[in-house]
Write a protein that holds these residues in place. Sequence first.
Motif, PDB file in Angstrom:
ATOM      1  N   CYS A 225     -14.686  20.215  35.465  1.00 31.06           N
ATOM      2  CA  CYS A 225     -14.307  21.326  34.584  1.00 31.06           C
ATOM      3  C   CYS A 225     -12.896  21.796  34.923  1.00 31.06           C
ATOM      4  O   CYS A 225     -12.369  21.499  35.990  1.00 31.06           O
ATOM      5  N   GLU A 226     -12.324  22.518  34.006  1.00 32.65           N
ATOM      6  CA  GLU A 226     -10.959  23.002  34.179  1.00 32.65           C
ATOM      7  C   GLU A 226     -10.983  24.352  34.899  1.00 32.65           C
ATOM      8  O   GLU A 226     -11.018  25.405  34.278  1.00 32.65           O
ATOM      9  N   VAL A 227     -10.971  24.295  36.215  1.00 33.90           N
ATOM     10  CA  VAL A 227     -11.058  25.504  37.027  1.00 33.90           C
ATOM     11  C   VAL A 227      -9.878  26.429  36.752  1.00 33.90           C
ATOM     12  O   VAL A 227     -10.047  27.649  36.644  1.00 33.90           O
ATOM     13  N   VAL A 228      -8.701  25.873  36.588  1.00 31.34           N
ATOM     14  CA  VAL A 228      -7.525  26.708  36.334  1.00 31.34           C
ATOM     15  C   VAL A 228      -7.716  27.512  35.050  1.00 31.34           C
ATOM     16  O   VAL A 228      -7.419  28.712  35.000  1.00 31.34           O
ATOM     17  N   LYS A 229      -8.249  26.878  34.005  1.00 34.67           N
ATOM     18  CA  LYS A 229      -8.489  27.581  32.740  1.00 34.67           C
ATOM     19  C   LYS A 229      -9.517  28.689  32.938  1.00 34.67           C
ATOM     20  O   LYS A 229      -9.361  29.798  32.409  1.00 34.67           O
ATOM     21  N   MET A 230     -10.538  28.415  33.714  1.00 36.16           N
ATOM     22  CA  MET A 230     -11.560  29.431  33.981  1.00 36.16           C
ATOM     23  C   MET A 230     -10.943  30.627  34.697  1.00 36.16           C
ATOM     24  O   MET A 230     -11.243  31.778  34.372  1.00 36.16           O
ATOM     25  N   LEU A 231     -10.083  30.366  35.659  1.00 34.71           N
ATOM     26  CA  LEU A 231      -9.453  31.449  36.406  1.00 34.71           C
ATOM     27  C   LEU A 231      -8.481  32.235  35.522  1.00 34.71           C
ATOM     28  O   LEU A 231      -8.347  33.449  35.668  1.00 34.71           O
ATOM     29  N   GLU A 232      -7.834  31.545  34.570  1.00 33.68           N
ATOM     30  CA  GLU A 232      -6.954  32.239  33.631  1.00 33.68           C
ATOM     31  C   GLU A 232      -7.758  33.215  32.776  1.00 33.68           C
ATOM     32  O   GLU A 232      -7.332  34.344  32.525  1.00 33.68           O
ATOM     33  N   VAL A 233      -8.930  32.779  32.326  1.00 36.41           N
ATOM     34  CA  VAL A 233      -9.794  33.651  31.530  1.00 36.41           C
ATOM     35  C   VAL A 233     -10.223  34.855  32.366  1.00 36.41           C
ATOM     36  O   VAL A 233     -10.198  35.993  31.897  1.00 36.41           O
ATOM     37  N   MET A 234     -10.586  34.612  33.621  1.00 40.62           N
ATOM     38  CA  MET A 234     -10.995  35.713  34.480  1.00 40.62           C
ATOM     39  C   MET A 234      -9.823  36.638  34.780  1.00 40.62           C
ATOM     40  O   MET A 234      -9.999  37.847  34.900  1.00 40.62           O
ATOM     41  N   ASP A 235      -8.629  36.089  34.863  1.00 46.03           N
ATOM     42  CA  ASP A 235      -7.451  36.912  35.076  1.00 46.03           C
ATOM     43  C   ASP A 235      -7.233  37.830  33.881  1.00 46.03           C
ATOM     44  O   ASP A 235      -6.892  39.005  34.031  1.00 46.03           O
ATOM     45  N   LEU A 236      -7.455  37.308  32.692  1.00 46.54           N
ATOM     46  CA  LEU A 236      -7.362  38.148  31.494  1.00 46.54           C
ATOM     47  C   LEU A 236      -8.386  39.267  31.549  1.00 46.54           C
ATOM     48  O   LEU A 236      -8.102  40.412  31.216  1.00 46.54           O
ATOM     49  N   PHE A 237      -9.596  38.916  31.964  1.00 50.41           N
ATOM     50  CA  PHE A 237     -10.649  39.927  32.069  1.00 50.41           C
ATOM     51  C   PHE A 237     -10.278  40.972  33.114  1.00 50.41           C
ATOM     52  O   PHE A 237     -10.396  42.167  32.892  1.00 50.41           O
ATOM     53  N   TYR A 238      -9.806  40.510  34.232  1.00 51.58           N
ATOM     54  CA  TYR A 238      -9.438  41.421  35.312  1.00 51.58           C
ATOM     55  C   TYR A 238      -8.337  42.375  34.850  1.00 51.58           C
ATOM     56  O   TYR A 238      -8.327  43.545  35.195  1.00 51.58           O
ATOM     57  N   GLY A 239      -7.432  41.889  34.035  1.00 53.00           N
ATOM     58  CA  GLY A 239      -6.368  42.719  33.499  1.00 53.00           C
ATOM     59  C   GLY A 239      -6.816  43.551  32.300  1.00 53.00           C
ATOM     60  O   GLY A 239      -6.002  44.152  31.620  1.00 53.00           O
ATOM     61  N   LYS A 240      -8.101  43.526  32.003  1.00 47.63           N
ATOM     62  CA  LYS A 240      -8.692  44.292  30.910  1.00 47.63           C
ATOM     63  C   LYS A 240      -8.214  43.843  29.530  1.00 47.63           C
ATOM     64  O   LYS A 240      -8.471  44.501  28.541  1.00 47.63           O
ATOM     65  N   GLN A 241      -7.512  42.730  29.459  1.00 48.47           N
ATOM     66  CA  GLN A 241      -6.955  42.289  28.187  1.00 48.47           C
ATOM     67  C   GLN A 241      -7.996  41.633  27.288  1.00 48.47           C
ATOM     68  O   GLN A 241      -7.855  41.638  26.083  1.00 48.47           O
ATOM     69  N   ILE A 242      -9.032  41.075  27.865  1.00 45.52           N
ATOM     70  CA  ILE A 242      -9.994  40.331  27.052  1.00 45.52           C
ATOM     71  C   ILE A 242     -10.698  41.257  26.055  1.00 45.52           C
ATOM     72  O   ILE A 242     -11.019  40.870  24.948  1.00 45.52           O
ATOM     73  N   PHE A 243     -10.914  42.508  26.443  1.00 41.76           N
ATOM     74  CA  PHE A 243     -11.567  43.440  25.535  1.00 41.76           C
ATOM     75  C   PHE A 243     -10.620  43.898  24.426  1.00 41.76           C
ATOM     76  O   PHE A 243     -11.047  44.178  23.311  1.00 41.76           O
ATOM     77  N   LEU A 244      -9.345  43.956  24.717  1.00 41.83           N
ATOM     78  CA  LEU A 244      -8.372  44.387  23.725  1.00 41.83           C
ATOM     79  C   LEU A 244      -8.081  43.308  22.702  1.00 41.83           C
ATOM     80  O   LEU A 244      -7.852  43.592  21.533  1.00 41.83           O
ATOM     81  N   THR A 245      -8.109  42.049  23.114  1.00 40.38           N
ATOM     82  CA  THR A 245      -7.791  40.952  22.201  1.00 40.38           C
ATOM     83  C   THR A 245      -9.018  40.403  21.491  1.00 40.38           C
ATOM     84  O   THR A 245      -8.893  39.663  20.524  1.00 40.38           O
ATOM     85  N   GLY A 246     -10.217  40.718  21.980  1.00 31.97           N
ATOM     86  CA  GLY A 246     -11.440  40.238  21.342  1.00 31.97           C
ATOM     87  C   GLY A 246     -11.592  38.738  21.391  1.00 31.97           C
ATOM     88  O   GLY A 246     -12.078  38.123  20.461  1.00 31.97           O
ATOM     89  N   ARG A 247     -11.171  38.121  22.473  1.00 33.12           N
ATOM     90  CA  ARG A 247     -11.206  36.665  22.564  1.00 33.12           C
ATOM     91  C   ARG A 247     -12.605  36.100  22.750  1.00 33.12           C
ATOM     92  O   ARG A 247     -12.850  34.947  22.468  1.00 33.12           O
ATOM     93  N   GLY A 248     -13.515  36.855  23.279  1.00 32.36           N
ATOM     94  CA  GLY A 248     -14.853  36.335  23.551  1.00 32.36           C
ATOM     95  C   GLY A 248     -15.749  36.403  22.332  1.00 32.36           C
ATOM     96  O   GLY A 248     -16.227  37.458  21.963  1.00 32.36           O
ATOM     97  N   GLU A 249     -15.966  35.294  21.680  1.00 31.17           N
ATOM     98  CA  GLU A 249     -16.888  35.207  20.561  1.00 31.17           C
ATOM     99  C   GLU A 249     -17.946  34.178  20.915  1.00 31.17           C
ATOM    100  O   GLU A 249     -17.636  33.027  21.174  1.00 31.17           O
ATOM    101  N   GLY A 250     -19.206  34.606  20.935  1.00 33.36           N
ATOM    102  CA  GLY A 250     -20.286  33.722  21.329  1.00 33.36           C
ATOM    103  C   GLY A 250     -20.439  32.524  20.418  1.00 33.36           C
ATOM    104  O   GLY A 250     -20.067  32.558  19.249  1.00 33.36           O
ATOM    105  N   ARG A 251     -20.997  31.458  20.963  1.00 35.66           N
ATOM    106  CA  ARG A 251     -21.281  30.250  20.183  1.00 35.66           C
ATOM    107  C   ARG A 251     -22.587  30.435  19.412  1.00 35.66           C
ATOM    108  O   ARG A 251     -23.491  31.122  19.852  1.00 35.66           O
TER     109      ARG A 251
END
Length: 126
Positions: free
Chosen positions: A94-120
Amino acid sequence: IGRIMAIVSTGSHAFCALNFGEEGVETWWKQIHDMEEDGFEPLKNCVQEEKDYLFSKNNEENDHLRFFWQFEECNVFMWSLGLIKNMSFPSEHCEVVKMLEVMDLFYGKQIFLTGRGEGRSWMKLM
């Protein structure tokens, strides 16, 4: 998201232990403490088995390897939540770097502002 952070934290601990030894684990703990000082609790959602591993002073290489595989589990989990666009083939890591980038976005509270998480959808998951 809290469970994802727990899985990533445990997997990254194993990665540091396997690749950098005790010095890597010490650096990992410093990063965890920095996050906690910022009001974030990366280990809050760890299950007891993960806590036992993280706080043990007697882990062996097999323990580290077993928890390192949690990155693969987390990759599927994050994909199912729509946080990662593509799954790697079973023969690939798996792409660990990509996973950590996503978590970095979450940690920076940006994921909630951008609405990037859409379930499958269930069809896509199956």
